[in-house]
Design a protein around this motif. Structure first.
Motif, PDB file in Angstrom:
ATOM      1  N   ILE A  65       0.822  -1.228   0.000  1.00 54.13           N
ATOM      2  CA  ILE A  65       0.000   0.000   0.000  1.00 54.13           C
ATOM      3  C   ILE A  65       0.851   1.272   0.000  1.00 54.13           C
ATOM      4  CG2 ILE A  65      -1.965  -1.178   1.108  1.00 54.13           C
ATOM      5  CD1 ILE A  65      -1.232   0.826   3.569  1.00 54.13           C
ATOM      6  N   ARG A  66       2.178   1.153   0.089  1.00 48.97           N
ATOM      7  CA  ARG A  66       3.080   2.291   0.030  1.00 48.97           C
ATOM      8  C   ARG A  66       3.639   2.468  -1.388  1.00 48.97           C
ATOM      9  NH1 ARG A  66       7.325   1.433   4.941  1.00 48.97           N
ATOM     10  NH2 ARG A  66       7.195   3.701   4.932  1.00 48.97           N
ATOM     11  N   ALA A  67       4.162   3.661  -1.663  1.00 51.53           N
ATOM     12  CA  ALA A  67       4.881   3.861  -2.930  1.00 51.53           C
ATOM     13  C   ALA A  67       6.264   3.227  -2.826  1.00 51.53           C
ATOM     14  CB  ALA A  67       5.004   5.346  -3.234  1.00 51.53           C
ATOM     15  N   GLY A  68       6.895   3.401  -1.655  1.00 52.39           N
ATOM     16  CA  GLY A  68       8.226   2.830  -1.448  1.00 52.39           C
ATOM     17  C   GLY A  68       8.088   1.382  -1.013  1.00 52.39           C
ATOM     18  N   TYR A  69       8.682   0.477  -1.776  1.00 52.86           N
ATOM     19  CA  TYR A  69       8.561  -0.959  -1.465  1.00 52.86           C
ATOM     20  C   TYR A  69       9.921  -1.501  -1.043  1.00 52.86           C
ATOM     21  CZ  TYR A  69      10.108  -1.038  -6.315  1.00 52.86           C
ATOM     22  OH  TYR A  69      10.810  -0.807  -7.465  1.00 52.86           O
ATOM     23  N   ALA A 225      11.283  11.527   1.034  1.00 55.85           N
ATOM     24  CA  ALA A 225      11.367  10.223   0.373  1.00 55.85           C
ATOM     25  C   ALA A 225      11.630   9.094   1.382  1.00 55.85           C
ATOM     26  CB  ALA A 225      12.427  10.270  -0.714  1.00 55.85           C
ATOM     27  N   ARG A 226      12.877   8.891   1.744  1.00 58.99           N
ATOM     28  CA  ARG A 226      13.235   7.892   2.749  1.00 58.99           C
ATOM     29  C   ARG A 226      14.458   8.389   3.513  1.00 58.99           C
ATOM     30  NH1 ARG A 226       8.929   5.995   2.238  1.00 58.99           N
ATOM     31  NH2 ARG A 226       8.328   3.859   1.705  1.00 58.99           N
ATOM     32  N   GLY A 227      14.497   8.108   4.812  1.00 58.98           N
ATOM     33  CA  GLY A 227      15.583   8.573   5.664  1.00 58.98           C
ATOM     34  C   GLY A 227      16.980   8.219   5.163  1.00 58.98           C
ATOM     35  N   PRO A 273       6.080  13.619  11.257  1.00 59.37           N
ATOM     36  CA  PRO A 273       6.260  12.198  11.621  1.00 59.37           C
ATOM     37  C   PRO A 273       5.918  11.217  10.493  1.00 59.37           C
ATOM     38  CG  PRO A 273       4.204  13.008  12.496  1.00 59.37           C
ATOM     39  CD  PRO A 273       4.827  14.166  11.793  1.00 59.37           C
ATOM     40  N   HIS A 274       6.611  11.326   9.359  1.00 65.27           N
ATOM     41  CA  HIS A 274       6.339  10.485   8.183  1.00 65.27           C
ATOM     42  C   HIS A 274       4.836  10.477   7.879  1.00 65.27           C
ATOM     43  CE1 HIS A 274       8.029   6.951   5.626  1.00 65.27           C
ATOM     44  NE2 HIS A 274       7.032   7.546   4.988  1.00 65.27           N
ATOM     45  N   ARG A 275       4.268  11.650   7.865  1.00 65.26           N
ATOM     46  CA  ARG A 275       2.853  11.783   7.540  1.00 65.26           C
ATOM     47  C   ARG A 275       2.661  12.723   6.352  1.00 65.26           C
ATOM     48  NH1 ARG A 275       2.421   7.774   9.461  1.00 65.26           N
ATOM     49  NH2 ARG A 275       0.848   6.818  10.779  1.00 65.26           N
TER      50      ARG A 275
HETATM   51  C1  7N6 Z   1       2.359   6.066   5.156  1.00 62.78           C
HETATM   52  C2  7N6 Z   1       3.633   6.446   4.433  1.00 62.78           C
HETATM   53  C3  7N6 Z   1       5.044   5.475   0.975  1.00 62.78           C
HETATM   54  O1  7N6 Z   1       6.107   4.978   0.591  1.00 62.78           O
HETATM   55  O2  7N6 Z   1       6.153   5.898   3.038  1.00 62.78           O
HETATM   56  C4  7N6 Z   1       4.992   6.154   2.325  1.00 62.78           C
HETATM   57  O3  7N6 Z   1       4.022   5.480   0.279  1.00 62.78           O
HETATM   58  C5  7N6 Z   1       3.770   5.744   3.095  1.00 62.78           C
HETATM   59  C6  7N6 Z   1       2.113   6.827   6.396  1.00 62.78           C
END
Ligand code: 7N6
Ligand code: NDP
Length: 308
Positions: A65-69, A225-227, A273-275
């Motif tokens: 369900i996330r974009a980042g897998y 994006a990602r930490g 907070p990653h929101r």
């Molecule tokens: C959900 C974050 C993504 O990769 O990290 C996000 O889609 C989802 C709170």
């Protein structure tokens, strides 16, 4: 084979309301079940999940369900011949707005005024400090859904937007696209650098000491994006030494950001907070994508956002 049910793994609760998600599917052709870790799967099952689990490999198809897998082992999916899809394509507006929100705040000092408000302090800043984002350069690293959402909005604010991506393919609103090999040229004159690439072996640590040194001392970093794409120790050093001016951060090497992180204490750092993608409609956007793929699967068509 046909799908016989859609299994919604409880880990989706990390991002969206579980029951709300399940009830977002109208006139759905197969049963939907909320499942926990004791579930087993076969090829008649579709799975929608936030977190990976090894047993998902037995399902007919798995949707992240996330974009980042990056948390999913794509090699294992290839070996098992289990299709894997992600949720790219739905975060342009939500994350685009957050990124522009950081930039406007950092430029016009909304974060500082709000901090001072906590002390009933009518704070008047130094004359030279506030600036408009208009005519400032933004470098967006990664020009996919997030990058485009950020670029379009920045462009509407009159910013000068340049980008970085491997393919060199341009998108509307971006005046120049640099190759990652020329990252330092791309960021050198940018007042803001926004990170919008996936976390992969080639992007991990792509923003570190040398990049902060290439940026101006009046420049700000935005990471939505990602930490691990940003070397967090190098970022803390760059903020401490004044090598860069500040940052807007939605993502971190460790989440939740540990209490002892120095990042909490910088006045010129905005932390969310990653929101960045969180709105009251987030579950509907994801459900629409999953529903479309269920229909495609049943009709024997290729799946949208297939990553394996
Ligand atoms: C959900 C974050 C993504 O990769 O990290 C996000 O889609 C989802 C709170
Ligand atoms: P997309 O796949 O749409 O876009 C990724 C972009 O990055 C493409 O333009 C790609 O272009 C570029 N890219 C990939 N690798 C590199 C590289 N090594 N150097 C430079 N550019 C590169 O993804 P999304 O925009 O949907 O999402 C991006 C990431 O953002 C996700 O993977 C996820 O980790 C994160 N995310 C965070 C959210 C949050 O809540 N904060 C919400 C949604 C996503 P090219 O192939 O030409 O290089």
């Amino acid at each position: 084979p046909e799908l016989r049910r859609l299994c919604v793994h409880e880990s989706i609760g990390n991002a969206i309301p579980r029951e709300g998600f399940v009830s977002a599917f109208d006139n759905f052709p197969i049963p939907i079940e909320l499942v926990s870790d004791d579930e087993t799967y076969d090829e008649g099952d579709a799975v929608a999940s936030f977190e990976p689990r090894p047993e998902f490999l037995d399902a007919g198809w798995v949707h992240v369900i996330r974009a980042g897998y990056d948390a999913f082992d794509t090699n294992a999916y290839e070996t098992a011949r289990t299709p894997l899809t992600n949720s790219t394509g739905i975060h342009g507006t939500t994350v685009g707005e957050i990124a522009v929100g950081y930039m406007l705040s950092l430029a016009r000092m909304l974060h500082i005024y709000r901090d001072r408000q906590n002390d009933d302090d009518w704070y008047e800043p130094e004359y030279s400090r506030p600036f408009t984002v208009e005519d400032e350069r933004l470098c967006v690293i990664g020009l996919g859904t997030l990058g485009q959402g950020i670029s379009e909005r920045a462009n509407a604010l009159g910013m000068d937007v340049v980008g970085v991506r491997r393919s060199g393919k341009s998108i509307p609103g971006v005046s120049e696209v640099y190759h990652p090999d020329d990252l330092h040229d791309a960021i050198a004159d940018a007042r803001f650098v926004a990170v919008a690439v996936p976390h992969t072996p080639s992007t991990e640590g792509m923003i570190s000491t040398a990049e902060f040194e290439a940026m101006g001392d009046d420049a700000y970093l935005v990471n939505v994006a990602r930490g691990p794409i940003v070397d967090e120790d190098a970022l803390i050093d760059a903020l401490d030494s004044g090598t860069i001016a500040g940052a807007g951060l939605d993502v971190f090497e460790t989440e939740p950001l540990p209490e002892e992180s120095p990042l909490w204490d910088f006045e010129e750092v905005i932390i969310s907070p990653h929101r960045g993608s969180a709105t009251n409609r987030y579950h509907l956007d994801i459900a629409e994508l999953v529903a479309e793929n269920v229909h495609r699967y049943q009709d024997g068509e290729s799946l949208k956002n297939r990553v394996v």
